[in-house]
Scaffold this motif. Structure first.
Motif, PDB file in Angstrom:
ATOM      1  N   GLN A 406       0.795   5.011   3.164  1.00 28.63           N
ATOM      2  CA  GLN A 406       2.445   4.186   2.449  1.00 28.63           C
ATOM      3  C   GLN A 406       2.912   5.098   2.616  1.00 28.63           C
ATOM      4  OE1 GLN A 406      -0.746   0.088   1.006  1.00 28.63           O
ATOM      5  NE2 GLN A 406       0.860   0.878  -0.824  1.00 28.63           N
ATOM      6  N   ALA A 407       4.441   3.774   3.109  1.00 24.05           N
ATOM      7  CA  ALA A 407       5.457   4.492   2.568  1.00 24.05           C
ATOM      8  C   ALA A 407       6.303   2.908   2.199  1.00 24.05           C
ATOM      9  CB  ALA A 407       6.026   4.224   4.134  1.00 24.05           C
ATOM     10  N   GLY A 408       7.334   3.711   1.427  1.00 22.61           N
ATOM     11  CA  GLY A 408       8.149   2.287   0.439  1.00 22.61           C
ATOM     12  C   GLY A 408       9.406   1.924   1.338  1.00 22.61           C
ATOM     13  N   VAL A 409      10.482   1.342   1.562  1.00 27.25           N
ATOM     14  CA  VAL A 409      11.463   1.461   2.177  1.00 27.25           C
ATOM     15  C   VAL A 409      13.115   0.311   1.102  1.00 27.25           C
ATOM     16  CG1 VAL A 409      13.171   0.720   4.239  1.00 27.25           C
ATOM     17  CG2 VAL A 409      11.479   1.653   4.083  1.00 27.25           C
ATOM     18  N   PHE A 410      13.336   1.174   0.050  1.00 25.70           N
ATOM     19  CA  PHE A 410      14.866   0.447  -0.240  1.00 25.70           C
ATOM     20  C   PHE A 410      15.629   0.000   0.480  1.00 25.70           C
ATOM     21  CE2 PHE A 410      12.432   1.919  -3.445  1.00 25.70           C
ATOM     22  CZ  PHE A 410      12.372   1.184  -4.494  1.00 25.70           C
ATOM     23  N   THR A 411      15.565  -0.912   0.927  1.00 21.27           N
ATOM     24  CA  THR A 411      17.003  -1.445   1.975  1.00 21.27           C
ATOM     25  C   THR A 411      17.289  -3.140   1.847  1.00 21.27           C
ATOM     26  OG1 THR A 411      18.106  -1.630   3.919  1.00 21.27           O
ATOM     27  CG2 THR A 411      15.699  -2.216   4.073  1.00 21.27           C
ATOM     28  N   ARG A 412      18.278  -3.455   1.968  1.00 15.87           N
ATOM     29  CA  ARG A 412      18.805  -4.290   2.065  1.00 15.87           C
ATOM     30  C   ARG A 412      18.594  -5.778   3.314  1.00 15.87           C
ATOM     31  NH1 ARG A 412      22.647  -5.520  -3.449  1.00 15.87           N
ATOM     32  NH2 ARG A 412      21.491  -5.092  -5.023  1.00 15.87           N
ATOM     33  N   ASP A 413      18.895  -4.142   3.993  1.00 13.33           N
ATOM     34  CA  ASP A 413      19.206  -5.061   5.467  1.00 13.33           C
ATOM     35  C   ASP A 413      17.992  -5.355   5.993  1.00 13.33           C
ATOM     36  OD1 ASP A 413      19.777  -4.960   8.494  1.00 13.33           O
ATOM     37  OD2 ASP A 413      21.226  -3.096   8.542  1.00 13.33           O
TER      38      ASP A 413
END
Length: 479
Positions: A406-413
């Motif tokens: 799994q991978a995590g992504v903190f973005t508001r885009d």
């Protein structure tokens, strides 16, 4: 405290043929309890009994399977405190994490009960051309038969539950080998299963030496092998498994991206949990943190401050966040990886202190990409920070791994979130949170060296069943 000893379960029944396996309190290092080790004859007998129980499990009505699983939920609820304490002792898991795992155990059995009455098929329109005129089809899912389960040390309750509960829901008898370092949780589950009315021989739970696992892998009476553990062991077992179906949930070195649009305080709070909960001993623990250069210094400063504030110590004490690793040997291994990274040019931001099995929460930066801390699964309280300027390049860096869990992504885009989902070579992408997040009914598993197949109740049930087709022809005279 734990009992003086716990029996194994052979064909639903407790037996105490010996007390050869010592279970150690991972914080104190003292003997906590003793359990039996099953020999080759016992393992063969368990497989034989599971094979004999195949038809009896298959004919259990869905509502009966559901009632049995709900009975487990009721008993686990009653024994919450005892279950959590057992995790503290045998796994060194901080009490708050232990209580969380008990909740997940209960959730897993509850959802399995719900899924037990939803195992359906479909109707298939067969009249795709004139030659199929008058034909119709439908499918049902039927249990595969006896299953072999091998579970790891880091979630002694919930990762056992993710094999056992769907097997009962699907109607499959099973033989389980729990991790030798943490067998007590599985044996307590066995104590509960022994009281719910399963057909004779439906389950066996057998602590045994590693060579005992080979019997479970190679025996043709077993129709499915489900293994959770290291990639090297898992792929080796698959090579020996022959014709049986194999599900592997293996390791990872999970990455998390923090771009310049992220809520920094929220991302930092979640990253601390993702990297260091239960001392980083999770296959989806945050190990690599990729931070956009515009916010890198800010994220690093906040992360270091929060990590330094984490309380380490006795996992039975409220407030402890960092407990011991599973063994001093594992702590020594990981400390050597950290030292190698430093020797190669990496810089320690905090942590890097070891006493016995206790390794302090450690953050590093500027670690070369070919170091073990970046390439392999650390499975401990350490994370590596790096900076990026281009989001697509960050995705490529995440993919530059032989793992893909799994991978995590903190973005508001929104468009970056979609790009991450499309391009990251992993089993799951978590946007706005850490890759360590899991809820127990979602499809969970990896690609590349991280495994094959999926767990998560409905998906595990699908792995443990096969499709059987029915075709009905209506003769022209009956139309």
């Amino acid at each position: 405290m734990l009992k003086e000893s716990y029996p194994l379960y052979l064909g639903n029944r407790p037996e105490l043929p010996n007390t050869d396996l010592e279970v150690v309190d991972k914080y104190s290092g003292h003997t906590a309890t003793r359990v039996p080790l099953a020999d080759a004859t016992t393992i063969d007998r368990a497989i034989e009994m599971a094979h004999a129980a195949k038809s009896h499990m298959a004919v259990l009505k869905p509502y009966a399977r559901q009632q049995m699983l709900y009975a487990c939920v009721t008993e686990f609820e009653r024994r919450r405190d005892d279950l959590a304490l057992s995790l503290c002792i045998e796994a060194g898991k901080p009490i708050s994490d232990a209580e969380g795992e008990v909740t997940r155990l209960i959730d897993t059995f509850r959802v399995a009960a719900e899924e037990a009455v939803r195992i359906g098929g479909e109707t298939i329109p067969l009249e795709i051309s004139a030659r199929a005129d008058g034909y119709r089809g439908m499918t049902q899912r039927v249990p595969l038969g006896p299953c072999a389960f091998i579970s790891p040390f880091n979630f002694p309750l919930n990762l056992v539950a993710h094999k056992v509960a769907p097997a009962i829901a699907a109607g499959c008898p099973f033989v389980l080998k729990p991790a030798s370092a943490t067998p007590v949780g599985a044996l307590i589950i066995g104590e509960v299963l022994a009281g719910i009315g399963l057909p004779e021989g439906a389950f066996s739970i057998l602590p045994c030496p590693r060579d005992g696992a080979d019997q479970l892998v190679t025996d043709d009476r077993i129709k499915l092998l489900s293994f959770t553990g290291s990639d090297a062991v898992g792929w080796g077992l698959k090579a020996k498994a022959g014709k049986k179906k194999v599900v592997l949930e293996l390791g990872g070195n999970a990455a998390c991206i923090v771009d310049e649009t992220a809520d920094i305080d929220d991302a930092v709070a979640r990253l601390v949990i993702g990297a260091f909960y239960q001392s980083g001993q999770s296959c989806i623990s945050v190990q690599r943190i990729l931070i956009h250069e515009k916010v890198y210094d800010q994220v690093r400063e906040k992360l270091v401050a929060k990590v330094k504030a984490l309380k380490a110590g006795d996992p039975k004490e409220r407030g402890t966040f960092i407990g011991p690793m599973i063994s001093e040997k594992e702590a020594v291994r990981l400390a050597s990886w950290i030292e190698a990274a430093v020797a190669a040019g990496g810089r320690v931001l905090c942590g890097n202190a070891r006493e016995g099995a206790m390794l302090s929460a450690t953050l590093l930066e500027e670690v070369p990409a070919d170091e073990k801390l970046c390439q392999e699964e650390a499975f401990g309280p350490v994370a590596v920070l790096s900076r990026f300027t281009d989001f697509e390049a960050a995705l490529a860096e995440v993919n530059a791994s032989r793992y893909g869990l799994q991978a995590g992504v903190f973005t508001r885009d929104l468009y970056r979130a979609q790009m991450a989902w499309d391009r990251l070579e992993v089993g799951g992408v978590v946007v706005g949170d850490i890759p360590s997040w899991r809820v127990d009914h979602m499809p969970y598993g990896g690609v590349k060296d991280s495994g094959i197949g999926r767990e998560g109740l409905r998906y595990a049930i699908e792995e443990m069943t096969e499709i059987r087709l029915l075709v009905i022809r209506t003769p022209p005279t009956a139309k």
